[in-house]
Write an enzyme that holds these catalytic residues in place. Structure first.
Site, PDB file in Angstrom:
ATOM      1  N   ASP A 187      35.163  33.367  28.574  1.00  0.00           N
ATOM      2  CA  ASP A 187      34.745  34.165  29.725  1.00  0.00           C
ATOM      3  C   ASP A 187      33.668  33.375  30.465  1.00  0.00           C
ATOM      4  O   ASP A 187      33.140  32.382  29.946  1.00  0.00           O
ATOM      5  CB  ASP A 187      34.209  35.532  29.273  1.00  0.00           C
ATOM      6  CG  ASP A 187      34.349  36.585  30.379  1.00  0.00           C
ATOM      7  OD1 ASP A 187      34.928  37.642  30.132  1.00  0.00           O
ATOM      8  OD2 ASP A 187      33.877  36.325  31.513  1.00  0.00           O
ATOM      9  N   THR A 246      49.160  39.926  32.176  1.00  0.00           N
ATOM     10  CA  THR A 246      49.137  41.299  32.684  1.00  0.00           C
ATOM     11  C   THR A 246      47.938  41.464  33.623  1.00  0.00           C
ATOM     12  O   THR A 246      47.505  42.582  33.865  1.00  0.00           O
ATOM     13  CB  THR A 246      49.033  42.324  31.533  1.00  0.00           C
ATOM     14  OG1 THR A 246      47.882  42.020  30.749  1.00  0.00           O
ATOM     15  CG2 THR A 246      50.264  42.326  30.648  1.00  0.00           C
ATOM     16  N   ARG A 248      46.718  39.198  37.041  1.00  0.00           N
ATOM     17  CA  ARG A 248      47.111  39.062  38.438  1.00  0.00           C
ATOM     18  C   ARG A 248      48.020  37.850  38.588  1.00  0.00           C
ATOM     19  O   ARG A 248      47.833  36.842  37.896  1.00  0.00           O
ATOM     20  CB  ARG A 248      45.882  38.873  39.344  1.00  0.00           C
ATOM     21  CG  ARG A 248      45.183  40.160  39.766  1.00  0.00           C
ATOM     22  CD  ARG A 248      46.078  41.016  40.671  1.00  0.00           C
ATOM     23  NE  ARG A 248      45.432  42.252  41.109  1.00  0.00           N
ATOM     24  CZ  ARG A 248      45.501  43.417  40.456  1.00  0.00           C
ATOM     25  NH1 ARG A 248      46.158  43.500  39.300  1.00  0.00           N
ATOM     26  NH2 ARG A 248      44.916  44.485  40.953  1.00  0.00           N
ATOM     27  N   ASP A 272      53.942  40.241  33.878  1.00  0.00           N
ATOM     28  CA  ASP A 272      53.952  41.567  34.508  1.00  0.00           C
ATOM     29  C   ASP A 272      53.540  41.501  35.971  1.00  0.00           C
ATOM     30  O   ASP A 272      53.800  42.432  36.724  1.00  0.00           O
ATOM     31  CB  ASP A 272      52.986  42.493  33.747  1.00  0.00           C
ATOM     32  CG  ASP A 272      53.005  43.917  34.277  1.00  0.00           C
ATOM     33  OD1 ASP A 272      54.114  44.482  34.377  1.00  0.00           O
ATOM     34  OD2 ASP A 272      51.932  44.458  34.591  1.00  0.00           O
ATOM     35  N   GLU A 277      54.914  40.345  45.134  1.00  0.00           N
ATOM     36  CA  GLU A 277      55.595  41.483  44.517  1.00  0.00           C
ATOM     37  C   GLU A 277      56.197  42.356  45.608  1.00  0.00           C
ATOM     38  O   GLU A 277      55.583  42.513  46.662  1.00  0.00           O
ATOM     39  CB  GLU A 277      54.591  42.280  43.673  1.00  0.00           C
ATOM     40  CG  GLU A 277      54.043  41.453  42.515  1.00  0.00           C
ATOM     41  CD  GLU A 277      52.947  42.144  41.703  1.00  0.00           C
ATOM     42  OE1 GLU A 277      52.613  43.297  42.010  1.00  0.00           O
ATOM     43  OE2 GLU A 277      52.438  41.521  40.769  1.00  0.00           O
ATOM     44  N   HIS A 294      54.741  44.840  37.252  1.00  0.00           N
ATOM     45  CA  HIS A 294      53.354  45.256  37.529  1.00  0.00           C
ATOM     46  C   HIS A 294      53.151  46.704  37.076  1.00  0.00           C
ATOM     47  O   HIS A 294      52.872  47.577  37.894  1.00  0.00           O
ATOM     48  CB  HIS A 294      53.000  45.096  39.013  1.00  0.00           C
ATOM     49  CG  HIS A 294      51.503  45.031  39.220  1.00  0.00           C
ATOM     50  ND1 HIS A 294      50.929  44.216  40.170  1.00  0.00           N
ATOM     51  CD2 HIS A 294      50.476  45.659  38.574  1.00  0.00           C
ATOM     52  CE1 HIS A 294      49.610  44.369  40.114  1.00  0.00           C
ATOM     53  NE2 HIS A 294      49.315  45.232  39.161  1.00  0.00           N
ATOM     54  N   GLY A 296      51.150  47.485  34.219  1.00  0.00           N
ATOM     55  CA  GLY A 296      50.081  47.506  33.221  1.00  0.00           C
ATOM     56  C   GLY A 296      49.385  48.857  33.141  1.00  0.00           C
ATOM     57  O   GLY A 296      49.116  49.370  32.061  1.00  0.00           O
TER      58      GLY A 296
END
Lengths: 338, 338
Positions: A187, A246, A248, A272, A277, A294, A296
């Site tokens: 992170d 899952t 972007r 996903d 999209e 998409h 999630g």
């Protein structure tokens, strides 16, 4: 355009535009809450995610927007003469020009906690499906083919979690029920206390790409994360790595991913979210790619919670109360820093 | 028939018949172990699960059988003149006539612990897939359809676990990472201490059928469990119940299940095991059924562990050591009691 009128009909024109589809369908409580406060609204008349030009045309009169993932660009905002609040149903903010909105005095709220459990569920679902080839078995059996594939157990794997925010943390908590398991995480902020509490090891991205059996992405789409996973990163990954996205679409370079999936049949991806999209590209013909659309956050309880939280912000706006989850400062900064 | 000879070739004929397919493919360690002990073997020459008549023809000369799920009936055993050991690779014993084998002085071992983690993984995979319609989304996208379905979160569900043996316990441990979750369990033996340790509530089967959002079966196939789930039991289940069967095919009456799936589109089943395998029946054309092909234990680590454990029993037999996991007395009794 059909404008739904509030029950008490004290206001005569719609004040709130609601764009996410579906909205208020699982449970009409979010709509009832608006009606109880005499806040008139219009639900997306097109019934699918709005394009920029469609939003430009519709948004003009509205004071508040209950927003989904449609493009809320500077161009759109220039036409939103009355807009004072964007209440995002969800957590991703990449579709909103945050800083331009702020310049125009528009407040922005979101629902940061609600989607995480549902996204984590989909993530674990796809890890297990990819490890066990369940999608392939289902497809085979429908074609009359009985072919057992030998997969891998989740226990014993090394999992790379990139992004240890709300969703990443949920995923890590589930994974620990598969002990022994090795969790490497990355992170922007390295917090040793968090690593201790959630029982994972901080690692740089390259270590994760090289060592993880499964890599799962839980980062926002920002200038720094766009194309984070490209040809170079994919090449570092293990022969039989599983990549789950899952988060972007733009975080994984799709051209590089399709190329990798074509060249490496043992490499598996579960995707996903896509750059554009609805997605209908090359991945839909690849056996080593598990596809979802998409979804999630697409559970009833999660959607309902998100809808109610967004509606509450709208009510707070119209009743002069402070917002509950205004988008924090760092989200604005992340859209500027390259 | 190709007989594999041992490395040292001290024995000239095959002593062990190995029927499970695949065997020794992920890792040849199990075969090497036999060879190191000069135990000659023949691997299933047909390359798929043997039928009763095929087994009758092949088994005659062998002293030990490393067995899969093929029918080891009284008829087969009558032709197994030299057989002294059946080392079952796996935990289910419904394919073996245990009491007839005992009458003929044949020892039987199994590998009770090895398959559980892998079966539990498949069970959780199918729970999440069924809750989120991931199989349907994948199928849709490959047909060019982008249609997000709103599913349910696992957290908050009531789960009915029928059979709290090794696999049921693994499943329960994973489920607790989805707290809050309510777990109702049923078994022949009600152990209050176990319920406390694993944090579940004992319930009778009818309560489970009526209250559970997801029902998962982890029982052996015995005269008492055959057709345990039939028309009456299915009718008790919630409109949107999810039924998972990764145990044995005969536990669920397939005619009743197909009928239920046809009449109740919101009811979902995930079925890994069938009355007759390979299965190619009506379920393969039903959208609300997730299909896998008896692959609960099909992970590399689990298969390898099962194969090595079965081979160890064979080695113990030929070297005169006691068995490690001889089939316990209650398994014999369960095949008699109706």
């Amino acid at each position: 355009l059909v404008t739904k009128s509030p029950i008490k009909r004290k206001t005569t024109t719609g004040k709130v535009l609601i764009t996410p589809v579906p909205f208020g369908e699982i449970d009409d409580k979010p709509l009832r809450l608006l009606e109880e406060h005499n806040i008139s609204y219009m639900i997306n008349p097109i019934g699918r995610r709005l394009r920029e030009d469609e939003l430009v045309e519709i948004i003009r009169e509205y004071e508040a927007l209950i927003a989904g993932t449609e493009p809320i660009t500077a161009h759109v905002l220039q036409h939103a003469h009355n807009l004072r609040l964007i209440a995002r149903v969800g957590v991703g903010l990449d579709n909103i020009d945050l800083n331009f909105a702020r310049e125009r005095g528009i407040a922005i709220t979101y629902t940061p906690d609600a989607p995480s459990p549902a996204i984590a569920d989909l993530t674990i679902a796809q890890m297990l499906a990819a490890l066990r080839y369940t999608h392939a078995a289902d497809r085979d059996m429908r074609k009359g083919v009985w072919r057992s594939r030998t997969g891998r157990s989740l226990s014993g794997c090394t999992i790379g979690v990139i992004g240890v925010g709300r969703t990443g943390r949920h995923v890590i908590r589930h994974l620990h029920s598969w002990d022994p398991i090795r969790i490497l995480a990355n992170d922007l902020v390295v917090d040793d206390e968090l690593a201790k509490v959630l029982d994972f090891v901080w690692a740089d991205k390259e270590t994760i790409y090289r060592q993880a059996d499964i890599i799962t992405l839980h980062v926002p789409l920002t200038p720094q994360t766009r194309n984070m996973i490209g040809t170079k990163e994919l090449a570092m990954m293990k022969e039989e790595a599983i990549l789950i996205n899952t988060s972007r679409g733009g975080v994984v370079n799709e051209v590089a991913l399709v190329d990798t999936l074509r060249k490496r049949p043992s490499f598996i991806a579960a995707i996903d979210v896509f750059e554009n999209e609805p997605y209908s590209g090359e991945m839909t013909s690849l056996e080593n790619c598990l596809l979802t659309c998409h979804m999630g956050s697409a559970t009833r309880d999660c959607r309902l919670r998100m809808e109610i939280e967004a509606v509450r912000e709208v009510i707070h706006y119209f009743t002069g109360q402070p917002f509950i989850n205004e988008v924090p400062e760092y989200e604005y900064r992340m859209q500027i820093v390259k």
